[in-house]
Design a protein around this motif. Sequence first.
Motif, PDB file in Angstrom:
ATOM      1  N   ASN A   6       0.825  -1.206   0.000  1.00  0.00           N
ATOM      2  CA  ASN A   6       0.000   0.000   0.000  1.00  0.00           C
ATOM      3  C   ASN A   6       0.861   1.258   0.000  1.00  0.00           C
ATOM      4  O   ASN A   6       0.571   2.218  -0.690  1.00  0.00           O
ATOM      5  CB  ASN A   6      -0.912   0.025   1.225  1.00  0.00           C
ATOM      6  CG  ASN A   6      -2.040  -0.987   1.114  1.00  0.00           C
ATOM      7  OD1 ASN A   6      -2.181  -1.626   0.075  1.00  0.00           O
ATOM      8  ND2 ASN A   6      -2.801  -1.144   2.175  1.00  0.00           N
ATOM      9  N   ALA A  10       0.876   4.134  -2.747  1.00  0.00           N
ATOM     10  CA  ALA A  10       0.648   5.534  -2.395  1.00  0.00           C
ATOM     11  C   ALA A  10       1.767   6.402  -2.943  1.00  0.00           C
ATOM     12  O   ALA A  10       1.529   7.468  -3.512  1.00  0.00           O
ATOM     13  CB  ALA A  10       0.546   5.689  -0.887  1.00  0.00           C
ATOM     14  N   LEU A  13       1.378   6.780  -6.818  1.00  0.00           N
ATOM     15  CA  LEU A  13       0.290   7.684  -7.200  1.00  0.00           C
ATOM     16  C   LEU A  13       0.640   9.121  -6.833  1.00  0.00           C
ATOM     17  O   LEU A  13       0.355  10.058  -7.573  1.00  0.00           O
ATOM     18  CB  LEU A  13      -1.016   7.270  -6.515  1.00  0.00           C
ATOM     19  CG  LEU A  13      -1.554   5.898  -6.918  1.00  0.00           C
ATOM     20  CD1 LEU A  13      -2.808   5.564  -6.121  1.00  0.00           C
ATOM     21  CD2 LEU A  13      -1.851   5.839  -8.401  1.00  0.00           C
ATOM     22  N   VAL A  58      -9.218  13.266  -7.895  1.00  0.00           N
ATOM     23  CA  VAL A  58     -10.345  12.401  -7.534  1.00  0.00           C
ATOM     24  C   VAL A  58     -10.116  10.988  -8.070  1.00  0.00           C
ATOM     25  O   VAL A  58     -10.312   9.989  -7.362  1.00  0.00           O
ATOM     26  CB  VAL A  58     -11.666  12.998  -8.068  1.00  0.00           C
ATOM     27  CG1 VAL A  58     -12.820  12.044  -7.817  1.00  0.00           C
ATOM     28  CG2 VAL A  58     -11.925  14.348  -7.425  1.00  0.00           C
ATOM     29  N   LEU A  60      -7.252   9.484  -8.821  1.00  0.00           N
ATOM     30  CA  LEU A  60      -6.178   8.816  -8.074  1.00  0.00           C
ATOM     31  C   LEU A  60      -6.679   8.342  -6.709  1.00  0.00           C
ATOM     32  O   LEU A  60      -6.325   7.251  -6.252  1.00  0.00           O
ATOM     33  CB  LEU A  60      -4.981   9.744  -7.897  1.00  0.00           C
ATOM     34  CG  LEU A  60      -4.185  10.089  -9.163  1.00  0.00           C
ATOM     35  CD1 LEU A  60      -2.966  10.929  -8.811  1.00  0.00           C
ATOM     36  CD2 LEU A  60      -3.761   8.842  -9.911  1.00  0.00           C
ATOM     37  N   ALA A  61      -7.509   9.174  -6.084  1.00  0.00           N
ATOM     38  CA  ALA A  61      -8.037   8.796  -4.774  1.00  0.00           C
ATOM     39  C   ALA A  61      -8.856   7.510  -4.885  1.00  0.00           C
ATOM     40  O   ALA A  61      -8.700   6.591  -4.078  1.00  0.00           O
ATOM     41  CB  ALA A  61      -8.883   9.928  -4.211  1.00  0.00           C
ATOM     42  N   PHE A  62      -9.700   7.431  -5.910  1.00  0.00           N
ATOM     43  CA  PHE A  62     -10.507   6.227  -6.102  1.00  0.00           C
ATOM     44  C   PHE A  62      -9.646   5.013  -6.439  1.00  0.00           C
ATOM     45  O   PHE A  62      -9.856   3.920  -5.928  1.00  0.00           O
ATOM     46  CB  PHE A  62     -11.558   6.457  -7.198  1.00  0.00           C
ATOM     47  CG  PHE A  62     -12.846   6.976  -6.634  1.00  0.00           C
ATOM     48  CD1 PHE A  62     -13.766   6.104  -6.080  1.00  0.00           C
ATOM     49  CD2 PHE A  62     -13.113   8.333  -6.636  1.00  0.00           C
ATOM     50  CE1 PHE A  62     -14.942   6.581  -5.540  1.00  0.00           C
ATOM     51  CE2 PHE A  62     -14.289   8.822  -6.097  1.00  0.00           C
ATOM     52  CZ  PHE A  62     -15.212   7.953  -5.541  1.00  0.00           C
ATOM     53  N   TYR A  64      -6.643   4.481  -5.593  1.00  0.00           N
ATOM     54  CA  TYR A  64      -5.971   4.058  -4.373  1.00  0.00           C
ATOM     55  C   TYR A  64      -6.923   3.238  -3.512  1.00  0.00           C
ATOM     56  O   TYR A  64      -6.572   2.155  -3.022  1.00  0.00           O
ATOM     57  CB  TYR A  64      -5.504   5.310  -3.624  1.00  0.00           C
ATOM     58  CG  TYR A  64      -4.733   5.047  -2.361  1.00  0.00           C
ATOM     59  CD1 TYR A  64      -3.552   4.314  -2.390  1.00  0.00           C
ATOM     60  CD2 TYR A  64      -5.167   5.570  -1.148  1.00  0.00           C
ATOM     61  CE1 TYR A  64      -2.832   4.105  -1.228  1.00  0.00           C
ATOM     62  CE2 TYR A  64      -4.450   5.361   0.015  1.00  0.00           C
ATOM     63  CZ  TYR A  64      -3.287   4.622  -0.029  1.00  0.00           C
ATOM     64  OH  TYR A  64      -2.574   4.410   1.118  1.00  0.00           O
ATOM     65  N   GLY A  65      -8.151   3.724  -3.374  1.00  0.00           N
ATOM     66  CA  GLY A  65      -9.152   3.001  -2.610  1.00  0.00           C
ATOM     67  C   GLY A  65      -9.404   1.610  -3.174  1.00  0.00           C
ATOM     68  O   GLY A  65      -9.566   0.637  -2.443  1.00  0.00           O
ATOM     69  N   CYS A  68      -5.864  -0.626  -2.880  1.00  0.00           N
ATOM     70  CA  CYS A  68      -5.283  -0.857  -1.567  1.00  0.00           C
ATOM     71  C   CYS A  68      -5.710  -2.204  -1.026  1.00  0.00           C
ATOM     72  O   CYS A  68      -6.868  -2.591  -1.143  1.00  0.00           O
ATOM     73  CB  CYS A  68      -5.768   0.212  -0.598  1.00  0.00           C
ATOM     74  SG  CYS A  68      -4.494   1.368  -0.221  1.00  0.00           S
ATOM     75  N   GLN A  69      -4.763  -2.889  -0.404  1.00  0.00           N
ATOM     76  CA  GLN A  69      -5.129  -4.159   0.219  1.00  0.00           C
ATOM     77  C   GLN A  69      -5.420  -3.921   1.692  1.00  0.00           C
ATOM     78  O   GLN A  69      -4.954  -2.952   2.261  1.00  0.00           O
ATOM     79  CB  GLN A  69      -3.982  -5.144   0.054  1.00  0.00           C
ATOM     80  CG  GLN A  69      -3.880  -5.595  -1.377  1.00  0.00           C
ATOM     81  CD  GLN A  69      -2.892  -6.712  -1.532  1.00  0.00           C
ATOM     82  OE1 GLN A  69      -2.077  -6.934  -0.650  1.00  0.00           O
ATOM     83  NE2 GLN A  69      -2.979  -7.409  -2.639  1.00  0.00           N
ATOM     84  N   PRO A  81     -12.823  -2.867  -3.103  1.00  0.00           N
ATOM     85  CA  PRO A  81     -12.856  -1.665  -2.280  1.00  0.00           C
ATOM     86  C   PRO A  81     -13.548  -1.837  -0.940  1.00  0.00           C
ATOM     87  O   PRO A  81     -13.178  -1.211   0.032  1.00  0.00           O
ATOM     88  CB  PRO A  81     -13.615  -0.662  -3.158  1.00  0.00           C
ATOM     89  CG  PRO A  81     -14.265  -1.463  -4.228  1.00  0.00           C
ATOM     90  CD  PRO A  81     -13.433  -2.687  -4.410  1.00  0.00           C
ATOM     91  N   GLN A  82     -14.554  -2.686  -0.874  1.00  0.00           N
ATOM     92  CA  GLN A  82     -15.286  -2.810   0.375  1.00  0.00           C
ATOM     93  C   GLN A  82     -14.586  -3.713   1.387  1.00  0.00           C
ATOM     94  O   GLN A  82     -15.063  -3.889   2.488  1.00  0.00           O
ATOM     95  CB  GLN A  82     -16.699  -3.345   0.118  1.00  0.00           C
ATOM     96  CG  GLN A  82     -17.738  -2.246  -0.004  1.00  0.00           C
ATOM     97  CD  GLN A  82     -17.590  -1.508  -1.310  1.00  0.00           C
ATOM     98  OE1 GLN A  82     -17.309  -2.121  -2.335  1.00  0.00           O
ATOM     99  NE2 GLN A  82     -17.725  -0.191  -1.302  1.00  0.00           N
ATOM    100  N   GLY A  84     -12.296  -3.387   3.244  1.00  0.00           N
ATOM    101  CA  GLY A  84     -11.950  -2.762   4.510  1.00  0.00           C
ATOM    102  C   GLY A  84     -13.011  -2.972   5.572  1.00  0.00           C
ATOM    103  O   GLY A  84     -12.732  -2.997   6.758  1.00  0.00           O
TER     104      GLY A  84
ATOM    105  N   LEU B  92      -3.926  12.276   1.723  1.00  0.00           N
ATOM    106  CA  LEU B  92      -4.342  10.891   1.508  1.00  0.00           C
ATOM    107  C   LEU B  92      -3.156   9.941   1.395  1.00  0.00           C
ATOM    108  O   LEU B  92      -3.120   8.895   2.037  1.00  0.00           O
ATOM    109  CB  LEU B  92      -5.203  10.800   0.236  1.00  0.00           C
ATOM    110  CG  LEU B  92      -5.596   9.390  -0.205  1.00  0.00           C
ATOM    111  CD1 LEU B  92      -6.477   8.727   0.833  1.00  0.00           C
ATOM    112  CD2 LEU B  92      -6.329   9.420  -1.543  1.00  0.00           C
ATOM    113  N   VAL B 423      -8.346   2.105   7.672  1.00  0.00           N
ATOM    114  CA  VAL B 423      -9.137   1.918   6.453  1.00  0.00           C
ATOM    115  C   VAL B 423     -10.240   2.971   6.387  1.00  0.00           C
ATOM    116  O   VAL B 423     -10.480   3.587   5.345  1.00  0.00           O
ATOM    117  CB  VAL B 423      -9.740   0.499   6.418  1.00  0.00           C
ATOM    118  CG1 VAL B 423     -10.569   0.322   5.160  1.00  0.00           C
ATOM    119  CG2 VAL B 423      -8.639  -0.533   6.462  1.00  0.00           C
ATOM    120  N   ILE B 430     -11.107   9.771   0.821  1.00  0.00           N
ATOM    121  CA  ILE B 430     -11.528   9.669  -0.578  1.00  0.00           C
ATOM    122  C   ILE B 430     -12.878  10.365  -0.781  1.00  0.00           C
ATOM    123  O   ILE B 430     -13.066  11.126  -1.730  1.00  0.00           O
ATOM    124  CB  ILE B 430     -11.599   8.185  -1.012  1.00  0.00           C
ATOM    125  CG1 ILE B 430     -10.194   7.585  -0.978  1.00  0.00           C
ATOM    126  CG2 ILE B 430     -12.201   8.055  -2.407  1.00  0.00           C
ATOM    127  CD1 ILE B 430     -10.147   6.086  -1.147  1.00  0.00           C
TER     128      ILE B 430
END
Lengths: 89, 649
Positions: A6, A10, A13, A58, A60-62, A64-65, A68-69, A81-82, A84, B92, B423, B430
């Motif tokens: 991660n 980060a 990006l 925006v 890049l933020a998505f 990353y979300g 990300c592991q 994404p969910q 987490g 972020l 998380v 975001i």
Amino acid sequence: MSSVRNNRLAAQLFSLYLLFYSGFILINIFAPQLMEMTPLAGVNVAIWYGFGLIILAVILAFLYGLLCQPIHDRPSESSVPQSGKDIRA
Amino acid sequence: MIYEASTLAVIIFFLFVGLTLGISFRLGRTAKSSQGYFAAHGQIPWFVNGVAFAGDYLSAASFLGICGMIAFYGYDGFLYSIGYLAGWIVALFVIAEPMKRLGKYTFADALNSKFKSPGIQVAAGISTLVVSIFYLIPQMVGAGVLVTPLLGFPHWAGVCIVGATVILIVVTAGMVSTTWVQFLKGSLLVLFSTILTVIILVRGFTVESGGVDGHVFRTLGPFQNETLAEEISALQTHPWSLVALDEAWENLPFVKLRDEKTQAITVWYRQHLDENQSLLQEAQYVSLTAEGKELVNGFPKGKRAGEPQLHPVGHLSHLPEQQTHTGALGPLKFFSTLQESEVILWGKQIVRESDGSVTTVYFQKPTQGSRILRPGEHPNFKGIRSNNPLDKLNFVSLMLALFCGTASLPHILIRYYTVKDEVSARKSTIVGITSIGFFYVLSLYMGLGAMTSGALDVTNSNMAAPLLARSISEWLFAAISAIAFTTVLGTVSGLILASAGAVTHDLVGHLLKIKLNDAEQVRVAKLSSVVVGLIAIVLGILFEKLNVSYLVGWAFSVAASANLPSLVMLLFWRKTTYQGVIAALIVGMVSSLGWILSSADTFVEVFGLKAEQALVPFSQPGIVTIPLGFLTLIVVSLMTQPQAEPSKS
């Protein structure tokens, strides 16, 4: 560990965004006339680039979300994404 | 301008503020422990926290300052939008997760998690306090700005109302209610900005000859320069005569005309067409005589509508292809049309006359749309087109400070402690970035919409967004003002909470070495909230006329210079020592504050001195003081390396 991955993600990006942001500053300093050109739809580079920087942030933020592991790695979990949500606090 | 309160606006406004306070009180009852007071028990859902980020961040500065700056100078205001959002990328990708992992209540906790040094805790606490207070100034100024046109109160009354309300919110509630209130306002602000933008696009552009009060700004001439006085006296349309000018007016591009009927004196901008001919364009002015009388365009300033006051401004003088009205425009066509149009912007000139009176002249500046839509029209950014590299630094410095500043703002940092884990911290960031980014795209439309709305107050750029709403409908105006006002309330509460946290945990706990139990902590925090709130009220009244976004730029510079070097190096450089962190915090804070206080902007706007007397070559400190912070940390850390390197863990 996934947190290492991660962190690398980060950093990648972040560098990408930094590149575009610096580009904006450098054009304004060294070639401000470039900002006045209207390459597309009669809208100038300043506006395209400015909107571009906002939209890129925006995206890049998505990204990353999405990529990300989970911090506490579990082999059965995929990097959706969910994912987490499944992690205990 | 003179502002009259409308009953509808006042009702909607108080309903909204009442609702907000109601929610605060209701939710606040659940937060009695210190964990609840400062960090909402760490149980705020990530989506709510994300929108609350937007609520915190899209404060008076974003909404009022950016719209105002775009409305007055065009694209330059949008530079702030770009920079403010870019800062979130740092938040972020670099700060969000480690902050959550390391800290408990405050930014100082996170910095200090490795060293457990009271010195760090105190230095970081002071820096939090300084940045928060700096950031509070524009919020309070913004509050005054909102209340003036809405309720017809003077600026200071607005500042006091906000101050009192916020102190009440913070003292009664804490982080839970602050978060929910910010969530509510963040969503509403984005929603109503969208509505406003759609209305601007549907309205399109119209060629006008003045603002919404129907006053037509006149142009006389062309006249021959040599016979100007005779030609003016011979005008059939009006009984005018040329007035001899005081020496303070020499070399300025203005002439004064006296109306022989009313004896009122008007000021005109003299535009030289060529060597022999010039045009006169009607200007507006406010004169403060040595006896303290205020004259507006030659008459004593009125108190009610219809009496002498400055005319609202902001109109298009030409559209492409000789159109007079465009009708509805698409989001891109909006820019391409403006690009080919001509807008009347307003310049400002202050004249100090020999009899002791001070006159501020506002004059028309017809400006090509292509110039409005490029960076470099604002006096502070003109430098980017100059050949002197030093002039360009102001721009670079600001962009750097905005980029680095977001992630170092204490009230943004504490929001990472309101969610349950890393998380959630990431997810809420975001959500925050998305809502904030969307809003900033809208900010360009709203600013340019205000620029051509005919409703601007030429004396105060901060007023642009609410006045734009008023030019559309009284109802929208009330709603937008109420949302913006409560957003100010929320941001101010967040900042005061951050300061209170710093005082309680970092200063009382570590500097004075007083052990407080849970209830005492909350009590000390509430007491410090009241004190910080009072300081904010005083500063908000003092800094009335500065553009709020500009003030926020400064707060970002101080935050970035003081906090960012320690935060980043602590996370990414193993050799960082606690002495290095303390030194970087202090050097960054002192150098950026010192730079701002010695800059041309402060000299002119705050001390009333001349720009040439400034001690530093440009106003924005970031480009010097941020690297200085990093350098200090590295040098001091290297000098204070422990003898035996501890093994890696």
